[in-house]
Enzyme design. Structure first.
Site, short mmCIF file in Angstrom:
data_model
loop_
_atom_site.label_atom_id
_atom_site.label_comp_id
_atom_site.label_asym_id
_atom_site.label_seq_id
_atom_site.Cartn_x
_atom_site.Cartn_y
_atom_site.Cartn_z
N THR A 12 -25.60 -2.99 5.20
CA THR A 12 -26.07 -3.61 6.45
C THR A 12 -25.57 -2.90 7.69
O THR A 12 -26.02 -3.20 8.79
CB THR A 12 -25.60 -5.07 6.53
OG1 THR A 12 -24.19 -5.08 6.29
CG2 THR A 12 -26.30 -5.94 5.50
N GLY A 13 -24.61 -2.00 7.55
CA GLY A 13 -24.01 -1.35 8.72
C GLY A 13 -24.89 -0.24 9.28
O GLY A 13 -25.93 0.10 8.69
N VAL A 15 -24.32 2.93 9.42
CA VAL A 15 -24.38 4.08 8.51
C VAL A 15 -25.13 3.71 7.23
O VAL A 15 -25.97 4.48 6.75
CB VAL A 15 -22.96 4.61 8.19
CG1 VAL A 15 -23.01 5.70 7.13
CG2 VAL A 15 -22.30 5.14 9.46
N SER A 41 -23.01 -11.19 4.85
CA SER A 41 -24.37 -10.65 4.79
C SER A 41 -25.11 -10.98 3.50
O SER A 41 -26.27 -10.60 3.34
CB SER A 41 -24.33 -9.13 4.95
OG SER A 41 -24.02 -8.79 6.27
N ARG A 100 -9.83 10.84 2.12
CA ARG A 100 -10.14 12.22 2.49
C ARG A 100 -9.02 13.21 2.27
O ARG A 100 -9.25 14.34 1.85
CB ARG A 100 -10.56 12.29 3.97
CG ARG A 100 -11.91 11.68 4.23
CD ARG A 100 -12.21 11.74 5.71
NE ARG A 100 -13.41 10.99 6.01
CZ ARG A 100 -13.64 10.41 7.18
NH1 ARG A 100 -12.74 10.51 8.16
NH2 ARG A 100 -14.74 9.74 7.39
N CYS A 129 -17.22 12.49 11.01
CA CYS A 129 -18.46 12.96 11.64
C CYS A 129 -18.26 14.17 12.56
O CYS A 129 -19.02 15.16 12.50
CB CYS A 129 -19.13 11.82 12.40
SG CYS A 129 -17.97 10.73 13.26
N GLN A 156 -18.28 11.72 22.06
CA GLN A 156 -18.76 11.00 20.88
C GLN A 156 -19.56 9.75 21.22
O GLN A 156 -19.17 8.95 22.08
CB GLN A 156 -17.58 10.64 19.97
CG GLN A 156 -16.91 11.87 19.40
CD GLN A 156 -15.83 11.59 18.37
OE1 GLN A 156 -14.82 12.27 18.37
NE2 GLN A 156 -16.03 10.62 17.49
N LYS A 216 -7.73 13.88 12.43
CA LYS A 216 -8.73 14.09 11.37
C LYS A 216 -9.37 15.46 11.55
O LYS A 216 -9.56 16.21 10.58
CB LYS A 216 -9.81 13.01 11.41
CG LYS A 216 -9.38 11.64 10.93
CD LYS A 216 -10.50 10.62 11.15
CE LYS A 216 -9.98 9.21 10.98
NZ LYS A 216 -11.01 8.19 11.36
N ARG A 238 -14.88 9.14 23.72
CA ARG A 238 -16.10 8.31 23.58
C ARG A 238 -16.86 8.33 24.89
O ARG A 238 -16.27 8.10 25.96
CB ARG A 238 -15.70 6.87 23.26
CG ARG A 238 -16.90 5.96 23.05
CD ARG A 238 -17.39 5.95 21.64
NE ARG A 238 -16.38 5.47 20.73
CZ ARG A 238 -16.40 5.72 19.42
NH1 ARG A 238 -17.36 6.44 18.87
NH2 ARG A 238 -15.44 5.26 18.65
N HIS A 245 -23.23 13.14 18.56
CA HIS A 245 -21.94 13.64 19.06
C HIS A 245 -22.14 15.06 19.61
O HIS A 245 -22.79 15.89 18.97
CB HIS A 245 -20.91 13.72 17.93
CG HIS A 245 -20.36 12.40 17.46
ND1 HIS A 245 -20.69 11.18 18.00
CD2 HIS A 245 -19.47 12.14 16.47
CE1 HIS A 245 -20.03 10.22 17.37
NE2 HIS A 245 -19.29 10.78 16.43
#
Ligand code: 25A
Ligand code: L14
Length: 334
Positions: A12-13, A15, A41, A100, A129, A156, A216, A238, A245
């Protein structure tokens, strides 16, 4: 490729939705698909290939009989449930930051290190990303001229912070234009008409003064490129953009590359479109790149302050190459 039973966790998000659209658009061979999200959800309906499908609860038993699980439900959810999925025989492609930097988990961008996929033990991590779109461009330059150091500043988009953040930005623009005070719930200060050098929006900064998003970019770049000697420093910001981005990137190389040589190398590399004709105002813009699969690069020029460095402007859709598309490409290689 034989058809697969596919799970989307976090369907549902923002992404998760792009994962569904990307699987459809690329005609991923699907035997069955299961859409998972949190309890709030469950029962919602999402469409896949014209069919309405129910959202089911993500729990330990959701993965039995499934082959591939695409996760984008936040780091905590991935930490808890990805091992259950892997134990059930599913290969997990995880979009969160949970796995990661785990040395047992490959961190993959198909244009850069596709061979690392083979090393997986049930979980493959999808990088950050901002890092993905940068390494797609760094790779051909590194192969040709060996990168010593990268200095990056990001611009971003708000969609990276999820749908609640997008709703907040829209509401703030409306409030300000109506002469009212903008309200803040997601972001600590207004994002509308502003730039926030703080990603994520809570607990952003570590002891060294860098935000976790910045670290990151430092750490993931070395892991994906397979070269710990590449020095990276980043400032992540941001900006009030919906999707896409943008990055200002300075790349110092051992061997000098002219701007023309770099353009030729990048134009020949997979996943990249060189858009670089400043005399005619042609260079990448976030608005044009949103909805596209490629990474766009322009404003390529030789750094006037350094004998062997280039400046460039890199733009890509943070929800596609930065998240959903990269995950689906990994699934395709699987
Ligand atoms: O922890 P991390 O790694 O930092 O990630 C934090 C968040 O970043 C997004 C993603 O948010 C994630 O939750 N994200 C991760 N990687 C990203 C990337 N590369 C990225 N964003 C951009 N680029 P999201 O909004 O995209 O998706 C959230 C999805 O995860 C589901 N989910 C959350 N917790 C879960 C869970 N699923 C199972 N178990 C859990 N414990 C979430 O489902 C959504 O699919 P949902 O049911 O919780 O949300 C349904 C709708 O509710 C809205 N919503 C979200 N948060 C709130 C909210 N509504 C009100 N208040 C909120 N706080 C959403 O709009 C969603 O549509
Ligand atoms: O590490 O723009 O994938 O808030 C996802 C959300 C990176 C930041 C990740 C954002 C994060 C991103």
């Amino acid at each position: 490729m034989s058809s697969k039973n596919v799970v989307v966790a976090g369907a549902t998000g923002v992404v998760g939705q792009q994962m569904l659209r990307t699987l459809e658009d690329r005609n991923f061979p699907i035997a069955s698909i299961k859409l998972l999200a949190s309890a709030r959800s469950v029962g919602k309906k999402l469409t896949f290939k014209g069919e309405e499908l129910p959202v089911e609860l993500l729990d330990e038993n959701a993965f039995n009989g499934m082959d591939i699980a695409l996760f984008s439900a936040g780091g905590g959810t991935s930490k808890t449930f990805a091992p259950h999925a892997a134990n059930a025989g599913c290969v997990v492609v995880d979009n969160s930051s949970a796995w990661r930097m785990d040395p047992e988990v490959p961190l993959v961008v198909p244009e850069v290190n596709p061979g690392d996929i083979k090393l997986h033990k049930g979980i493959i991590a999808n990088p950050n990303c901002s890092t993905i779109q940068m390494v797609v461009v760094l790779k051909p330059l590194h192969d040709a001229a060996t990168i010593k150091r990268v200095v990056v500043s990001t611009y971003q988009a708000v969609s990276g912070a999820g749908s609640a953040a997008l709703n907040e930005m829209t509401a703030q623009f409306k409030s300000v234009l109506a002469g009212e005070e903008p309200k803040c719930n997601v972001f600590p200060v207004p994002i509308a008409f502003n730039c926030l050098p703080q990603i994520p929006h809570a607990n952003a900064f570590g002891e060294n003064g860098y935000s976790s998003e910045e670290m990151k970019m430092v750490n993931e770049t070395k892991k994906i490129m397979g070269d710990n000697s590449i020095m990276v420093t980043a400032t992540t910001v941001r900006v009030p953009v919906h999707t896409g981005h943008s990055e200002s990137v300075n790349v110092e190389t051992v061997k000098k590359l002219s701007a023309d040589e770099a353009r030729a190398l990048l134009a020949a590399a997979p996943g990249i479109i060189v858009q670089d004709d400043p005399a005619n105002d042609v260079f990448p813009h976030a608005l044009d790149c949103a909805g596209k699969y490629d990474t766009f690069v322009g404003r390529i020029r030789e750094d006037v302050s350094h004998p062997s460095a280039l400046d460039m402007w890199i733009v890509s859709d943070n929800l596609l190459k930065g998240a959903a598309l990269n995950a689906v490409q990994i699934a395709e290689l699987l």
